[in-house]
Design a protein around this motif. Structure first.
Motif, PDB file in Angstrom:
ATOM      1  N   ALA A  94      -6.709   0.042  -4.457  1.00  0.00           N
ATOM      2  CA  ALA A  94      -6.575   1.033  -3.388  1.00  0.00           C
ATOM      3  C   ALA A  94      -6.009   0.411  -2.115  1.00  0.00           C
ATOM      4  O   ALA A  94      -5.295   1.070  -1.362  1.00  0.00           O
ATOM      5  CB  ALA A  94      -7.924   1.683  -3.105  1.00  0.00           C
ATOM      6  N   ALA A  95      -6.325  -0.866  -1.880  1.00  0.00           N
ATOM      7  CA  ALA A  95      -5.846  -1.539  -0.668  1.00  0.00           C
ATOM      8  C   ALA A  95      -4.399  -2.005  -0.801  1.00  0.00           C
ATOM      9  O   ALA A  95      -3.743  -2.272   0.195  1.00  0.00           O
ATOM     10  CB  ALA A  95      -6.741  -2.730  -0.352  1.00  0.00           C
ATOM     11  N   SER A  96      -3.894  -2.096  -2.028  1.00  0.00           N
ATOM     12  CA  SER A  96      -2.513  -2.554  -2.227  1.00  0.00           C
ATOM     13  C   SER A  96      -1.543  -1.427  -1.876  1.00  0.00           C
ATOM     14  O   SER A  96      -1.931  -0.257  -1.823  1.00  0.00           O
ATOM     15  CB  SER A  96      -2.317  -3.008  -3.676  1.00  0.00           C
ATOM     16  N   PRO A  97      -0.264  -1.761  -1.652  1.00  0.00           N
ATOM     17  CA  PRO A  97       0.693  -0.740  -1.233  1.00  0.00           C
ATOM     18  C   PRO A  97       1.057   0.262  -2.328  1.00  0.00           C
ATOM     19  O   PRO A  97       1.577   1.323  -2.041  1.00  0.00           O
ATOM     20  CB  PRO A  97       1.925  -1.545  -0.816  1.00  0.00           C
ATOM     21  N   GLY A  98       0.772  -0.030  -3.600  1.00  0.00           N
ATOM     22  CA  GLY A  98       1.116   0.883  -4.689  1.00  0.00           C
ATOM     23  C   GLY A  98       0.035   1.916  -4.946  1.00  0.00           C
ATOM     24  O   GLY A  98      -0.977   1.981  -4.246  1.00  0.00           O
ATOM     25  N   TYR A  99       0.270   2.728  -5.965  1.00  0.00           N
ATOM     26  CA  TYR A  99      -0.686   3.765  -6.341  1.00  0.00           C
ATOM     27  C   TYR A  99      -1.744   3.207  -7.290  1.00  0.00           C
ATOM     28  O   TYR A  99      -1.452   2.348  -8.121  1.00  0.00           O
ATOM     29  CB  TYR A  99       0.032   4.930  -7.027  1.00  0.00           C
ATOM     30  N   VAL A 100      -2.960   3.733  -7.200  1.00  0.00           N
ATOM     31  CA  VAL A 100      -4.061   3.272  -8.045  1.00  0.00           C
ATOM     32  C   VAL A 100      -3.772   3.589  -9.511  1.00  0.00           C
ATOM     33  O   VAL A 100      -4.045   2.779 -10.392  1.00  0.00           O
ATOM     34  CB  VAL A 100      -5.399   3.901  -7.597  1.00  0.00           C
ATOM     35  N   TYR A 101      -3.187   4.773  -9.801  1.00  0.00           N
ATOM     36  CA  TYR A 101      -2.933   5.131 -11.188  1.00  0.00           C
ATOM     37  C   TYR A 101      -1.918   4.191 -11.838  1.00  0.00           C
ATOM     38  O   TYR A 101      -2.016   3.914 -13.037  1.00  0.00           O
ATOM     39  CB  TYR A 101      -2.515   6.598 -11.327  1.00  0.00           C
ATOM     40  N   GLU A 157     -15.212   4.329 -16.448  1.00  0.00           N
ATOM     41  CA  GLU A 157     -15.102   2.877 -16.631  1.00  0.00           C
ATOM     42  C   GLU A 157     -14.357   2.208 -15.479  1.00  0.00           C
ATOM     43  O   GLU A 157     -14.731   1.126 -15.028  1.00  0.00           O
ATOM     44  CB  GLU A 157     -14.379   2.584 -17.951  1.00  0.00           C
ATOM     45  N   TYR A 158     -13.300   2.852 -14.998  1.00  0.00           N
ATOM     46  CA  TYR A 158     -12.458   2.261 -13.950  1.00  0.00           C
ATOM     47  C   TYR A 158     -12.922   2.634 -12.532  1.00  0.00           C
ATOM     48  O   TYR A 158     -12.389   2.125 -11.556  1.00  0.00           O
ATOM     49  CB  TYR A 158     -11.000   2.670 -14.155  1.00  0.00           C
ATOM     50  N   GLY A 159     -13.877   3.547 -12.420  1.00  0.00           N
ATOM     51  CA  GLY A 159     -14.385   3.925 -11.101  1.00  0.00           C
ATOM     52  C   GLY A 159     -13.398   4.757 -10.302  1.00  0.00           C
ATOM     53  O   GLY A 159     -13.311   4.618  -9.077  1.00  0.00           O
ATOM     54  N   VAL A 160     -12.649   5.617 -10.996  1.00  0.00           N
ATOM     55  CA  VAL A 160     -11.644   6.469 -10.345  1.00  0.00           C
ATOM     56  C   VAL A 160     -11.925   7.918 -10.724  1.00  0.00           C
ATOM     57  O   VAL A 160     -12.784   8.209 -11.559  1.00  0.00           O
ATOM     58  CB  VAL A 160     -10.213   6.072 -10.772  1.00  0.00           C
ATOM     59  N   SER A 161     -11.184   8.839 -10.120  1.00  0.00           N
ATOM     60  CA  SER A 161     -11.345  10.251 -10.463  1.00  0.00           C
ATOM     61  C   SER A 161     -10.668  10.542 -11.808  1.00  0.00           C
ATOM     62  O   SER A 161      -9.815   9.773 -12.269  1.00  0.00           O
ATOM     63  CB  SER A 161     -10.732  11.140  -9.377  1.00  0.00           C
ATOM     64  N   VAL A 162     -11.038  11.655 -12.405  1.00  0.00           N
ATOM     65  CA  VAL A 162     -10.443  12.049 -13.684  1.00  0.00           C
ATOM     66  C   VAL A 162      -8.937  12.292 -13.510  1.00  0.00           C
ATOM     67  O   VAL A 162      -8.148  11.948 -14.386  1.00  0.00           O
ATOM     68  CB  VAL A 162     -11.139  13.308 -14.256  1.00  0.00           C
ATOM     69  N   SER A 163      -8.533  12.835 -12.370  1.00  0.00           N
ATOM     70  CA  SER A 163      -7.103  13.084 -12.153  1.00  0.00           C
ATOM     71  C   SER A 163      -6.317  11.776 -12.081  1.00  0.00           C
ATOM     72  O   SER A 163      -5.174  11.707 -12.548  1.00  0.00           O
ATOM     73  CB  SER A 163      -6.869  13.928 -10.896  1.00  0.00           C
ATOM     74  N   THR A 164      -6.917  10.726 -11.533  1.00  0.00           N
ATOM     75  CA  THR A 164      -6.259   9.414 -11.503  1.00  0.00           C
ATOM     76  C   THR A 164      -6.123   8.863 -12.911  1.00  0.00           C
ATOM     77  O   THR A 164      -5.069   8.346 -13.289  1.00  0.00           O
ATOM     78  CB  THR A 164      -7.035   8.429 -10.607  1.00  0.00           C
ATOM     79  N   ALA A 165      -7.176   8.989 -13.701  1.00  0.00           N
ATOM     80  CA  ALA A 165      -7.120   8.535 -15.100  1.00  0.00           C
ATOM     81  C   ALA A 165      -6.089   9.342 -15.876  1.00  0.00           C
ATOM     82  O   ALA A 165      -5.349   8.798 -16.711  1.00  0.00           O
ATOM     83  CB  ALA A 165      -8.495   8.665 -15.748  1.00  0.00           C
ATOM     84  N   ARG A 166      -5.999  10.627 -15.599  1.00  0.00           N
ATOM     85  CA  ARG A 166      -5.026  11.491 -16.277  1.00  0.00           C
ATOM     86  C   ARG A 166      -3.596  11.077 -15.918  1.00  0.00           C
ATOM     87  O   ARG A 166      -2.724  11.025 -16.776  1.00  0.00           O
ATOM     88  CB  ARG A 166      -5.298  12.938 -15.885  1.00  0.00           C
ATOM     89  N   ARG A 167      -3.366  10.751 -14.648  1.00  0.00           N
ATOM     90  CA  ARG A 167      -2.019  10.306 -14.236  1.00  0.00           C
ATOM     91  C   ARG A 167      -1.678   8.961 -14.851  1.00  0.00           C
ATOM     92  O   ARG A 167      -0.534   8.724 -15.236  1.00  0.00           O
ATOM     93  CB  ARG A 167      -1.926  10.230 -12.709  1.00  0.00           C
ATOM     94  N   ALA A 168      -2.661   8.065 -14.964  1.00  0.00           N
ATOM     95  CA  ALA A 168      -2.422   6.768 -15.603  1.00  0.00           C
ATOM     96  C   ALA A 168      -2.063   6.970 -17.071  1.00  0.00           C
ATOM     97  O   ALA A 168      -1.135   6.334 -17.589  1.00  0.00           O
ATOM     98  CB  ALA A 168      -3.650   5.875 -15.472  1.00  0.00           C
ATOM     99  N   THR A 169      -2.772   7.867 -17.744  1.00  0.00           N
ATOM    100  CA  THR A 169      -2.474   8.157 -19.152  1.00  0.00           C
ATOM    101  C   THR A 169      -1.084   8.769 -19.287  1.00  0.00           C
ATOM    102  O   THR A 169      -0.332   8.427 -20.206  1.00  0.00           O
ATOM    103  CB  THR A 169      -3.538   9.110 -19.734  1.00  0.00           C
TER     104      THR A 169
END
Length: 100
Positions: A28-35, A66-78
């Motif tokens: 979250a602190a890095s300049p990129g997106y968490v997903y 598991e990753y400590g993120v929202s479901v929408s973040t996990a969905r975007r990563a998938t």
């Protein structure tokens, strides 16, 4: 941890490969997106053998927990993993790692 075998000439060597835990605060602190960081981490786990080709990934809700993120973040990563061709999602079945 998983043992990975590789060949160099005629010799076979074994190496233990372990992917460090995902740090959501650092992502979250890095300049990129968490997903994107999450998708990169899952890709590293696939390459390390945590998820085998043809094997099923955990459900998006389980990944989010598991990753400590929202479901929408996990969905975007998938979704990003699908776009990269790393996984394929079969409706009502799950998301599976693609054979290399």
């Amino acid at each position: 941890m998983r043992r990975i075998a590789f060949r160099c000439g005629t010799a076979t060597y074994g190496a233990l490969v372990k992917v460090p835990r995902f740090d959501v605060e650092a992502a979250a602190a890095s300049p990129g997106y968490v997903y994107v960081a999450m998708a990169d981490h899952i890709t590293a786990r696939i390459e390390a053998g945590d998820f085998t080709p043809g094997g099923r990934l955990p459900a998006e809700r389980d990944l989010a927990e598991e990753y400590g993120v929202s479901v929408s973040t996990a969905r975007r990563a998938t979704r990003l993993l699908r776009e990269r061709g790393t996984v394929v999602t079969v409706p009502f079945k799950g998301t599976f790692v693609v054979e290399p």
